[in-house]
Motif scaffolding. Structure first.
Motif, PDB file in Angstrom:
ATOM      1  N   ASP A 224     -18.103  25.836  -1.382  1.00  0.00           N
ATOM      2  CA  ASP A 224     -19.029  26.702  -2.098  1.00  0.00           C
ATOM      3  C   ASP A 224     -18.620  28.169  -1.973  1.00  0.00           C
TER       4      ASP A 224
ATOM      5  N   ARG B  20     -17.364  30.700  -5.019  1.00  0.00           N
ATOM      6  CA  ARG B  20     -17.846  32.055  -5.241  1.00  0.00           C
ATOM      7  C   ARG B  20     -16.677  33.014  -5.417  1.00  0.00           C
TER       8      ARG B  20
ATOM      9  N   LYS C  99     -28.266  35.045   4.329  1.00  0.00           N
ATOM     10  CA  LYS C  99     -27.176  35.960   3.948  1.00  0.00           C
ATOM     11  C   LYS C  99     -27.271  36.414   2.505  1.00  0.00           C
TER      12      LYS C  99
ATOM     13  N   HIS D  13     -26.390  36.608  -1.586  1.00  0.00           N
ATOM     14  CA  HIS D  13     -25.120  36.714  -2.318  1.00  0.00           C
ATOM     15  C   HIS D  13     -24.441  35.368  -2.494  1.00  0.00           C
ATOM     16  N   GLN D  14     -25.263  34.328  -2.675  1.00  0.00           N
ATOM     17  CA  GLN D  14     -24.728  33.018  -2.975  1.00  0.00           C
ATOM     18  C   GLN D  14     -24.505  32.880  -4.471  1.00  0.00           C
ATOM     19  N   ARG D  15     -23.716  31.909  -4.872  1.00  0.00           N
ATOM     20  CA  ARG D  15     -23.696  31.557  -6.290  1.00  0.00           C
ATOM     21  C   ARG D  15     -24.714  30.437  -6.511  1.00  0.00           C
TER      22      ARG D  15
END
Lengths: 321, 321, 321, 321, 321
Positions: A226, A230, C64, C66-68
């Protein structure tokens, strides 16, 4: 060069080993040996090839280097190659790390990169409940570290792009911009060639059929995948934006050029008119009555000036000046 | 033309054979016959067609040449075509090699290439424990050699690209660059048409369903596939970079052209101003008092020169000169 | 920050809960707990991690940010991340919402966005016969809301594109257009990076193998997927049109530039002719009989004017003026 | 229009038939009827529709024409459409052939093409051991002929491209080149629309699930597919090269234009300098001492000439002239 | 608004029904009810929702409109949306038709399009042996009609492209061409957004797993899919040609611009030479012996004229004039 060699049982470190002691630990239950090498040569690897029964093709790849990122199964064992990207002195440098993973061993061989993995070992040893998963967790930890180190590289490339974008629409920077965009594209391609095959290889370690040695760390590999996805998304986005930026840059050059041509045309027209009028009264015909008028010269000057001003005003209004 | 014909048992060479002796060896256990031909004609191939019971369609393809790289199964037998790329005198030349593989024979037919495969036979005979895998190992060894010979070609193309890149941002080289980029692209396409279908064909020899004759050499074919994937990655990278380089080149032409237009405009403006002033004082009006002044001429000259210098300074500051 | 925490049985709200009361409701039949958090920190999430037995990797991702966009299965539980896109002050801002879904709980954590989801809870509570489907319906309702909020963004981008299109073929707007197209492309890419992975993730929630927790809401997820596919289609369409618009814009610049060059050439020609003729009669040869003619000057003027008019007419007819 | 109608048993021709005799042969063992029609109308096809029990949708398609290449299964029967490409008078013309294939019949209907298939029947009758495969071999033979006729078309397009390439880097041919490249692209697209769906359709006739009627000719269809893949590869290669050639052509126009601008600028500068100097000494100030010097005129001429030469030399060295 | 409502048994019309009579026919064997609505509102649809037990999500989509083409299964029932494209007054307008299909009913709802489907009902009633297939045949008939109406649209776009192509290589039409190409691209995209998802949706109705309600009409849906694939091929072909045409147009602008620059340069050179010579003999030096020669003036004129002619001839030969 040997960096580190230790045996772990149930996730807890048993002892630092010398290479020849490895054999004694390979058959203990829930135990694995973790070896880290740097720039190893053929002789050095031969020791471990025998101990861990590594496949000759994999050993050859690890020695030759310049592999593309990949994961290969040899029977129950895995052979993994990843690219290490360093940002040194404004340039991207590529190193490699090859990892051999079996039921009871992990062997990592790092080539041509100054970045080390000591932090990985420390982190693993601090979390014995996770390290208990065995060699696959070590593989995960190495991958995670490699991938996490791609993030700042992407950030550097993205902020470089943003810097260039600021000057795309200011005039006079076109030459510099195209040069920087070109260099940025090259760097991006280097990173992309590290990331894209790795993304493909990670899909073999989670979801669908999984090599048995990795089964327990399934979720962890998906997490790395993952992160990598990104990064890949960001790379593709930068790549497309570079393409658009190059086009925009070319458009700006054309627009500026067009502006210059307009101003050239405008001033050339103004001066050419003045010169033509002056030339006419500079002819030497004997019978040019206006030349003898009292106000001939001021009138002529006035006419020339007003024609020029008239043109100037028209060009101004048309946006050519 | 027959180059070589020998029988191997358990990976060890039994004897060099004449074509008519082949039949006697085909039924021995763990034995296979390895024949190498060059630019074979129809009559020559007919002998082997009968001995090995080759499929007519495959024989036709081997004779006609100009095939694309492919692997085809005819019953339990394989028919493989690969492209040989030679770098001769600054140009890429394409040859072909067709390989027939069965349970107990390998037949390779090389066409239109000066590169030979003698090294492959030597290497195989030095490693009987591998050659014991049978005909599929010979196929692997041939493929590996073909693919390994692509690497220097890729290197040549890559270094040519780098050479061109050095002159992309220097002015005056645009015409040369575009010509070289175009030629490079053509060469790259030639190589790509050798590599891309071969990559696809290799996926049939490892992973998923594998032709039985290749089963034992599974890992080896994967290794070749991996090398080829590396080459393909490099080709795609060069290809994309060529595209960007062509765009960058066009941008540089536009930028240079724009610079020239600016300088043209600037100098035209300066001279046009001088000419216009001179033209005015060249008019023949009778009453132009300044013509009679003592310092008229020097003042006029001074005025002209300072207008020109003023313009020159302005253009300089604006970066047009 | 806790926004809301309540237990639902058979789709009907039982009670608002304090976080520590959650445990008492998790084992009741047909009951689930729905918690909504905003900008939660590590300590806050820890409470729920224990209550709902959340996977540490998922919790880390939620913290955290800023994940997709993604959906991940941890055992029977789901972890979903979506992007929230706000249009504020002419710019797109990206927030995130992470949703944990289990058999008997839903936990949503919203980060960095001012848009809230209170409407979702109200809507769900008004339709207990649907909410009875359990946590997966809540997930659907959240997704549906997120996706519905993309529509106005797409509309804004589409109408911006249409505005730009109106001025593509009017002269003088090229610089502005290219700048706006570039900015529009960037915004579009931002939206695309929210939509494209979400489309992929939704395909895991309907059709083919479906996570058990989502099985009942199958049709609903397909409906969201369909809306998203519509948005994606619009994005791709805008994207392709931007590409064509950039090309058209460049063409228009080139066409305008060509027009200017033509007019420049035409006027330069006309004035140059006049100046050349005037220059000839301005020569100082002693024997130029026409200079002494009575009608010399008017004739000369007439000739110059008619040459100029003739040229002007020709250029006019050729479309250069 | 009926071209040919015959019955074959075990690959050997039994008799030429009249359409109404067909029925008597359809039930014999190992026998099939092969009918060839040209530009058949509805009434003509109706006869065969009844005899062979053709599906109405297939008959409709065969009558209407303008189909894309395809293969469709109706129960155990096949309906195949292929494009025929003729090169007549410098243009590509498209015809069609529709083929109905059943267990005991083949019916081909050719539309709008002057190319005939008589050679196919002769070839098949010469090889009864192959024709024994039945209707599927006839289908193969027709396909093989159609595909083999694409090769010369590809050769024509390729050599046309090579011809254009020769003049891409010679100046003055840009207009002609772009026109020819455009026309070539159009022709290529026509061929591509014949080849690309046919490639897709062939994949249904070999490998994976195969319609039972084609089972015996499996290897033969793969051979056709392979030829077609070669053609497709060539088409894609030409297509990509056309793209690059158009870019290169545009670059060459820009480079030439830039060269012209440079020469214009250079000569304009040289003449403008001469004119400016001459203009200055053409002013009518009374006190211009140099006008009275003995060597004033030669010195002035010399100065003008040397300034011009100086400029000329500088421009020459800078590559502008 | 209700257009039509009737019950059919074994493909034969039983009776026109009022909406409230529907219930009595739904349970009869081999019977189905076919309802056609136009611009239905929520209340109107509610009646049928209850009678046919339609899924709320599908009803909502039919009411809201602005869907993308799709097919969705709700249990055994199908919900289908298609785009209707009208060509009115030189513009493409998009309407929609939503179709609900169950074992014993078909309900079509048409929105925002003036095109009606009465012809479909007539055609179906004329072929009871086909209508006997049930609701899926009605669905087929509707789809077939929708798709057949795309053909003339494609023809219009193709002939528009051909018209533009005729003027691409004639000078002076560039601005008009780019504008028309841009508009054509937009229209094409509109059609493409109707066709592309419909192609994808049709693949669900034939081949592979088929919704049970469509099983009998398998071949018919494949036929529609084939027509649609033809349209899609044409669209992609037009699209690629538009791209090439835009590039060709830009090239033509550049070539024309280059031609203009050349002519400008040529004439500027000729006149500048004349002016420079005239300027020299217009200088006021006292000692210019040629000014006093008897043939000075004619000689000078002759020299000027011959220089100009010489230049003219050279430029002519170089193709600049």
């Amino acid at each position: 060069m040997l960096i580190n060699c230790a045996a772990y049982q149930q996730g807890v470190k048993l002892a630092d080993l010398a290479p020849e002691e490895i054999g004694g630990y390979l058959d203990r239950p829930d135990t694995f040996v973790w070896v880290a090498l740097r720039d190893a040569d053929s002789a050095e690897l031969e020791v471990y090839r025998q101990q861990f029964n590594l496949h000759p093709l994999a050993v050859e790849d690890a020695l030759k280097g310049h592999q593309r990122p990949k994961v290969e199964e040899y029977g129950d064992d895995l052979f993994v190659v990843m690219h290490l990207i360093d940002w040194t002195g404004g340039e991207l440098l590529r190193g490699e790390v090859a990892v051999f993973v079996g039921r009871n061993y992990v062997l990592s061989v790092r080539n041509g990169s100054k970045v080390h993995f000591l932090g990985v070992r420390e982190r693993c040893e601090r979390e014995p409940e996770l390290l208990r998963q065995g060699p696959s967790f070590v593989l995960y930890a190495l991958m995670d570290t490699v991938v996490d180190r791609y993030f700042p590289i992407v950030d550097i490339l993205e902020s470089e792009l943003e810097e260039i974008e600021q000057s795309i629409f200011t005039s006079g920077a076109a030459r510099d911009n195209i040069q920087r965009l070109y260099a940025l594209k090259r760097r991006l391609m280097l990173l992309r060639r590290a990331v894209s095959p790795m993304l493909e290889m990670l899909s073999k370690l989670h979801g669908g059929r999984i090599p048995p040695v990795c089964a327990k760390s399934n979720d962890y590999f998906r997490d790395v995948a993952d992160h990598l996805a990104r990064i890949y998304g960001a790379i593709e986005s930068v790549r497309e934006t570079i393409g658009t930026a190059i086009q925009a840059n070319l458009s700006m050059v054309a627009i500026e050029d067009s502006d210059v041509t307009k101003r050239l045309a405008a001033w050339a027209g103004i001066f050419a008119a003045a010169t033509a009028f002056a030339g006419i009264w500079g002819m030497n015909f004997e019978l040019m009555p206006e030349l003898k008028w009292r106000w001939g010269y001021p009138l002529a000057l006035g006419l020339i000036v007003s024609v020029c001003l008239g043109l100037w005003y028209r060009f101004k209004r048309a946006g050519w000046l």
